[in-house]
Design an enzyme around this catalytic site. Structure first.
Site, PDB file in Angstrom:
ATOM      1  N   TYR A  92       2.827  10.526 -18.249  1.00 16.59           N
ATOM      2  CA  TYR A  92       1.987   9.508 -17.583  1.00 16.59           C
ATOM      3  C   TYR A  92       0.702   9.289 -18.370  1.00 16.59           C
ATOM      4  CZ  TYR A  92      -0.624   7.483 -13.559  1.00 16.59           C
ATOM      5  OH  TYR A  92      -1.379   6.690 -12.719  1.00 16.59           O
ATOM      6  N   LYS A 120      -0.259   5.742 -20.058  1.00 16.19           N
ATOM      7  CA  LYS A 120      -1.457   4.990 -19.661  1.00 16.19           C
ATOM      8  C   LYS A 120      -2.383   4.787 -20.871  1.00 16.19           C
ATOM      9  CE  LYS A 120      -0.772   4.310 -15.172  1.00 16.19           C
ATOM     10  NZ  LYS A 120      -0.682   2.981 -14.550  1.00 16.19           N
ATOM     11  N   ASP A 162      13.219  -4.794 -11.389  1.00 15.03           N
ATOM     12  CA  ASP A 162      12.931  -3.491 -11.999  1.00 15.03           C
ATOM     13  C   ASP A 162      12.240  -3.828 -13.312  1.00 15.03           C
ATOM     14  OD1 ASP A 162      12.860  -1.156 -13.391  1.00 15.03           O
ATOM     15  OD2 ASP A 162      14.951  -0.620 -13.062  1.00 15.03           O
ATOM     16  N   ASN A 212       0.819  -3.665 -12.361  1.00 15.79           N
ATOM     17  CA  ASN A 212       0.409  -2.548 -11.502  1.00 15.79           C
ATOM     18  C   ASN A 212       1.483  -1.487 -11.325  1.00 15.79           C
ATOM     19  OD1 ASN A 212      -1.088  -1.363  -9.001  1.00 15.79           O
ATOM     20  ND2 ASN A 212       0.896  -2.011  -8.192  1.00 15.79           N
ATOM     21  N   THR A 238      -2.963   6.788  -1.878  1.00 15.05           N
ATOM     22  CA  THR A 238      -1.764   5.928  -1.785  1.00 15.05           C
ATOM     23  C   THR A 238      -0.525   6.829  -1.788  1.00 15.05           C
ATOM     24  OG1 THR A 238      -1.326   5.783  -4.166  1.00 15.05           O
ATOM     25  CG2 THR A 238      -2.853   4.148  -3.250  1.00 15.05           C
TER      26      THR A 238
HETATM   27  N1  LIG Z   1      -3.203   6.336  -6.446  1.00 20.41           N
HETATM   28  C1  LIG Z   1      -3.941   6.818  -7.428  1.00 20.41           C
HETATM   29  O1  LIG Z   1      -4.680   7.805  -7.264  1.00 20.41           O
HETATM   30  C2  LIG Z   1      -3.920   6.159  -8.789  1.00 20.41           C
HETATM   31  C3  LIG Z   1      -4.768   6.670  -9.760  1.00 20.41           C
HETATM   32  C4  LIG Z   1      -4.778   6.085 -11.016  1.00 20.41           C
HETATM   33  C5  LIG Z   1      -3.961   5.020 -11.289  1.00 20.41           C
HETATM   34  N2  LIG Z   1      -3.137   4.545 -10.328  1.00 20.41           N
HETATM   35  C6  LIG Z   1      -2.272   3.420 -10.688  1.00 20.41           C
HETATM   36  O2  LIG Z   1      -2.297   2.430  -9.684  1.00 20.41           O
HETATM   37  C7  LIG Z   1      -1.068   1.710  -9.717  1.00 20.41           C
HETATM   38  C8  LIG Z   1      -0.506   1.596  -8.326  1.00 20.41           C
HETATM   39  O3  LIG Z   1      -0.157   2.881  -7.852  1.00 20.41           O
HETATM   40  P1  LIG Z   1      -0.324   3.290  -6.322  1.00 20.41           P
HETATM   41  O4  LIG Z   1      -1.215   4.453  -6.285  1.00 20.41           O
HETATM   42  O5  LIG Z   1      -0.631   2.105  -5.510  1.00 20.41           O
HETATM   43  O6  LIG Z   1       1.128   3.859  -5.983  1.00 20.41           O
HETATM   44  P2  LIG Z   1       2.412   3.187  -5.348  1.00 20.41           P
HETATM   45  O7  LIG Z   1       3.514   4.168  -5.557  1.00 20.41           O
HETATM   46  O8  LIG Z   1       2.140   2.710  -3.972  1.00 20.41           O
HETATM   47  O9  LIG Z   1       2.625   1.895  -6.261  1.00 20.41           O
HETATM   48  C9  LIG Z   1       3.481   1.819  -7.364  1.00 20.41           C
HETATM   49  C10 LIG Z   1       4.441   0.662  -7.094  1.00 20.41           C
HETATM   50  O10 LIG Z   1       5.178   0.400  -8.289  1.00 20.41           O
HETATM   51  C11 LIG Z   1       6.529   0.203  -7.927  1.00 20.41           C
HETATM   52  N3  LIG Z   1       7.379   0.485  -9.086  1.00 20.41           N
HETATM   53  C12 LIG Z   1       7.535   1.663  -9.728  1.00 20.41           C
HETATM   54  N4  LIG Z   1       8.401   1.520 -10.738  1.00 20.41           N
HETATM   55  C13 LIG Z   1       8.783   0.213 -10.742  1.00 20.41           C
HETATM   56  C14 LIG Z   1       9.673  -0.545 -11.536  1.00 20.41           C
HETATM   57  N5  LIG Z   1      10.357   0.003 -12.557  1.00 20.41           N
HETATM   58  N6  LIG Z   1       9.823  -1.865 -11.260  1.00 20.41           N
HETATM   59  C15 LIG Z   1       9.143  -2.437 -10.244  1.00 20.41           C
HETATM   60  N7  LIG Z   1       8.308  -1.769  -9.441  1.00 20.41           N
HETATM   61  C16 LIG Z   1       8.137  -0.453  -9.686  1.00 20.41           C
HETATM   62  C17 LIG Z   1       6.761   1.176  -6.770  1.00 20.41           C
HETATM   63  O11 LIG Z   1       7.922   0.854  -6.043  1.00 20.41           O
HETATM   64  C18 LIG Z   1       5.467   0.966  -5.995  1.00 20.41           C
HETATM   65  O12 LIG Z   1       5.580  -0.156  -5.125  1.00 20.41           O
HETATM   66  C19 LIG Z   1      -0.164   2.435 -10.713  1.00 20.41           C
HETATM   67  O13 LIG Z   1      -0.223   1.795 -11.966  1.00 20.41           O
HETATM   68  C20 LIG Z   1      -0.811   3.799 -10.821  1.00 20.41           C
HETATM   69  O14 LIG Z   1      -0.516   4.442 -12.043  1.00 20.41           O
HETATM   70  C21 LIG Z   1      -3.085   5.088  -9.083  1.00 20.41           C
END
Ligand SMILES: NC(=O)c1ccc[n+]([C@@H]2O[C@H](COP(=O)([O-])OP(=O)(O)OC[C@H]3O[C@@H](n4cnc5c(N)ncnc54)[C@H](O)[C@@H]3O)[C@@H](O)[C@H]2O)c1
Length: 258
Positions: free
Chosen positions: A156, A160, A63, A90, A191
């Site tokens: 958020y 960020k 975590d 990430n 995602t």
């Molecule tokens: N999907 C989008 O449209 C989008 C847009 C902008 C930014 N992002 C960024 O991309 C990154 C990945 O997001 P995603 O879209 O793949 O979503 P996702 O939910 O698949 O990925 C996030 C991952 O982080 C893990 N996580 C969350 N809190 C955690 C913690 N405390 N410890 C360990 N793991 C933890 C979750 O279990 C998950 O596996 C993130 O930083 C997100 O903010 C995504």
């Protein structure tokens, strides 16, 4: 020789979404990938899939909002591979909430994950890199929300924005140790995070009409996880050797307009 042959890459939140696409790309390019995540079942599944690609993958249940967990994860990564070359910060969480009714507990949880988690991972990884004289790279996965305001997500957006500043500050302080720090700022990427309150926002009328139909996203589509992973891998690679402290939007042009 592959781009990341014999290099060790940690991807936080690397069992799903953009993180898993990134883990797959690094593994295909020869890296030993360490996934740090909270969900053991997702982690085990991700490792099984990575094994088919190669590179001795490891999942460490972590975590990242807990400093002791982060320390243990980094010790385990060093024990498994001997060194760390790349960290991809990430992991993140997102939910919708009205600012006036936000709770301190939830606000802190978002900052503990996105800001403090990235801070702890960066600090302990950078110290490990310096101890092993590794000229490594850190890539922070931010968001266009870091510099544009989206409704119902102050927590958020603010987190960020802080992460982008962490990118600049650590890039400045770690450059003298040969460590590069940069970031990517995705726009709408399909995602798990696209599903907000049980609704996939990319399937909604407002997304289809406004962002696609009216070309608010100039490319008129959501992005794919692999399109983000490619930029992360580029920033972590030697091809980006003179890029330091910047965050690249990967958003189909969304943040260029208003
Ligand atoms: N999907 C989008 O449209 C989008 C847009 C902008 C930014 N992002 C960024 O991309 C990154 C990945 O997001 P995603 O879209 O793949 O979503 P996702 O939910 O698949 O990925 C996030 C991952 O982080 C893990 N996580 C969350 N809190 C955690 C913690 N405390 N410890 C360990 N793991 C933890 C979750 O279990 C998950 O596996 C993130 O930083 C997100 O903010 C995504």
């Amino acid at each position: 020789m592959k781009r990341f042959e014999d290099r060790t890459v940690i991807v936080t939140g690397g069992a799903t979404g953009i993180g898993f696409a990134t883990a797959k790309l690094f593994a295909a390019e020869g890296a030993r990938v360490v996934i740090a995540g909270r969900n053991a079942a997702n982690g085990a599944q991700a490792v099984e899939r990575l094994k088919k690609i190669g590179g001795r993958p490891l999942f460490v249940r972590t975590d990242i909002s807990n400093e002791d967990d982060v320390r243990r994860m980094i010790d385990a990564a060093v024990a498994h591979t001997g060194r760390i070359d790349v960290l991809v910060n990430n992991a993140a969480m997102f939910y919708e909430s009205d600012f006036l009714n936000e709770t301190t507990e939830r606000w802190r949880a978002v900052f503990d994950t996105i800001v403090n988690g990235s801070y702890w991972c960066s600090k302990y990884v950078a110290n490990a890199m310096i101890a092993s004289s590794t000229h490594g790279a850190i890539v922070n996965v931010s968001s266009i929300n870091g510099y544009r305001a989206l409704n119902q997500s102050s927590h958020y957006n603010a987190a960020k924005g802080a992460l982008d500043q962490l990118t600049r500050c650590t890039a400045l302080e770690l450059a003298m140790h040969g460590i590069r720090v940069n970031g990517v700022a995705p726009g709408f990427i399909e995602t798990e995070l696209s599903v907000v309150g049980g609704v996939n926002e990319l399937e909604t009328d407002w997304f289809k009409n406004y962002y696609v139909g009216m070309r608010k996203i100039p490319q008129a589509r959501a992005g794919h996880v692999d399109e983000v992973a490619e930029v992360i891998a580029f920033l972590a690679s030697d091809a980006a050797s003179y890029i330091q402290g910047t965050t690249i939007p990967v958003d189909g042009g969304l943040s260029t307009t208003f």
